[in-house]
Write a protein that holds these residues in place. Structure first.
Motif, mmCIF file in Angstrom:
data_model
loop_
_atom_site.group_PDB
_atom_site.id
_atom_site.type_symbol
_atom_site.label_atom_id
_atom_site.label_comp_id
_atom_site.label_asym_id
_atom_site.label_seq_id
_atom_site.Cartn_x
_atom_site.Cartn_y
_atom_site.Cartn_z
ATOM 1 N N ASN A 4 0.864 -1.170 0.000
ATOM 2 C CA ASN A 4 0.000 0.000 0.000
ATOM 3 C C ASN A 4 0.902 1.221 0.000
ATOM 4 O OD1 ASN A 4 -2.413 -1.423 0.144
ATOM 5 N ND2 ASN A 4 -2.334 -1.515 2.369
ATOM 6 N N TYR A 5 0.475 2.267 -0.693
ATOM 7 C CA TYR A 5 1.286 3.476 -0.706
ATOM 8 C C TYR A 5 0.412 4.708 -0.872
ATOM 9 C CZ TYR A 5 0.838 3.553 -5.841
ATOM 10 O OH TYR A 5 0.363 3.580 -7.126
ATOM 11 N N ALA A 6 0.960 5.834 -0.410
ATOM 12 C CA ALA A 6 0.327 7.138 -0.580
ATOM 13 C C ALA A 6 1.111 7.896 -1.643
ATOM 14 C CB ALA A 6 0.351 7.902 0.745
ATOM 15 N N VAL A 34 -6.732 5.602 -11.606
ATOM 16 C CA VAL A 34 -6.159 4.979 -10.413
ATOM 17 C C VAL A 34 -4.703 5.419 -10.175
ATOM 18 C CG1 VAL A 34 -5.211 2.837 -11.396
ATOM 19 C CG2 VAL A 34 -6.205 2.818 -9.099
ATOM 20 N N GLY A 35 -4.064 5.983 -11.200
ATOM 21 C CA GLY A 35 -2.695 6.467 -11.015
ATOM 22 C C GLY A 35 -1.639 5.754 -11.836
ATOM 23 N N LEU A 129 -5.163 5.733 -0.189
ATOM 24 C CA LEU A 129 -3.997 4.914 -0.488
ATOM 25 C C LEU A 129 -4.245 4.113 -1.755
ATOM 26 C CD1 LEU A 129 -3.055 3.445 3.026
ATOM 27 C CD2 LEU A 129 -1.973 5.355 1.835
ATOM 28 N N ARG A 130 -3.174 3.651 -2.351
ATOM 29 C CA ARG A 130 -3.235 2.746 -3.488
ATOM 30 C C ARG A 130 -2.561 1.443 -3.075
ATOM 31 N NH1 ARG A 130 -6.240 6.328 -4.964
ATOM 32 N NH2 ARG A 130 -6.113 7.481 -6.899
ATOM 33 N N THR A 131 -3.001 0.363 -3.671
ATOM 34 C CA THR A 131 -2.325 -0.921 -3.493
ATOM 35 C C THR A 131 -1.696 -1.276 -4.826
ATOM 36 O OG1 THR A 131 -3.888 -1.664 -1.810
ATOM 37 C CG2 THR A 131 -2.570 -3.365 -2.891
ATOM 38 N N ILE A 132 -0.428 -1.630 -4.774
ATOM 39 C CA ILE A 132 0.278 -2.063 -5.975
ATOM 40 C C ILE A 132 0.656 -3.517 -5.795
ATOM 41 C CG2 ILE A 132 2.504 -1.219 -5.133
ATOM 42 C CD1 ILE A 132 3.228 -0.672 -8.090
#
Length: 138
Positions: A4-6, A34-35, A129-132
């Motif tokens: 997870n990241y910001a 989503v980025g 947050l995003r999950t990669i």
């Protein structure tokens, strides 16, 4: 790799992607907004590209040059109508060039993708947050 990241951790995530990728063809999966492009811009920055980076939404591919003279290719297949369009532009030559190939919307050309590629899935979480998730395909 799954993290997870910001947004303020983008630089660190980009370095992780580069360092944990076993192949130079990176396939970015995720919903619109989503980025994917944001992360690709940071990866390109980490690869020391000296060119201005923008999404190749209408051109399908942008070619960037690093300060070391290495080429980096950025693809966006969102607007492609069929795989023949990708074939006509010589996509296979790009994929087997041993240059970094960063591919948005790879599902649009699924049958043309190299087996040796890295699948990167980005998902948005409720808390900004995003999950990669990164999977090295062999």
């Amino acid at each position: 790799m799954k993290k997870n990241y910001a947004l303020n951790q983008l630089s660190e995530i980009a370095k992780d992607v580069i360092n944990t990728s076993k192949h130079k063809v990176l396939l970015f999966y995720g919903e619109m907004g989503v980025g994917k492009t944001t992360l690709i811009k940071e990866i390109v920055k980490q690869l020391h590209v000296i060119d201005n980076v923008s999404s190749p939404t209408f051109s399908l591919v942008n070619e960037y040059l690093s300060k070391d003279g290495d080429k980096v290719y950025h693809f966006d297949f969102y607007r492609i109508n069929n795989e023949e369009e990708a074939l006509d532009m010589g996509v296979e030559e790009y994929f087997y060039s041993n240059c970094w190939c960063l591919v948005e919307w790879p599902n649009k050309i699924e049958n043309l993708l190299p087996l040796n590629a890295v699948a990167i899935t980005i998902t948005a979480n409720d808390n900004q947050l995003r999950t990669i998730e990164l999977k090295n395909n062999e």
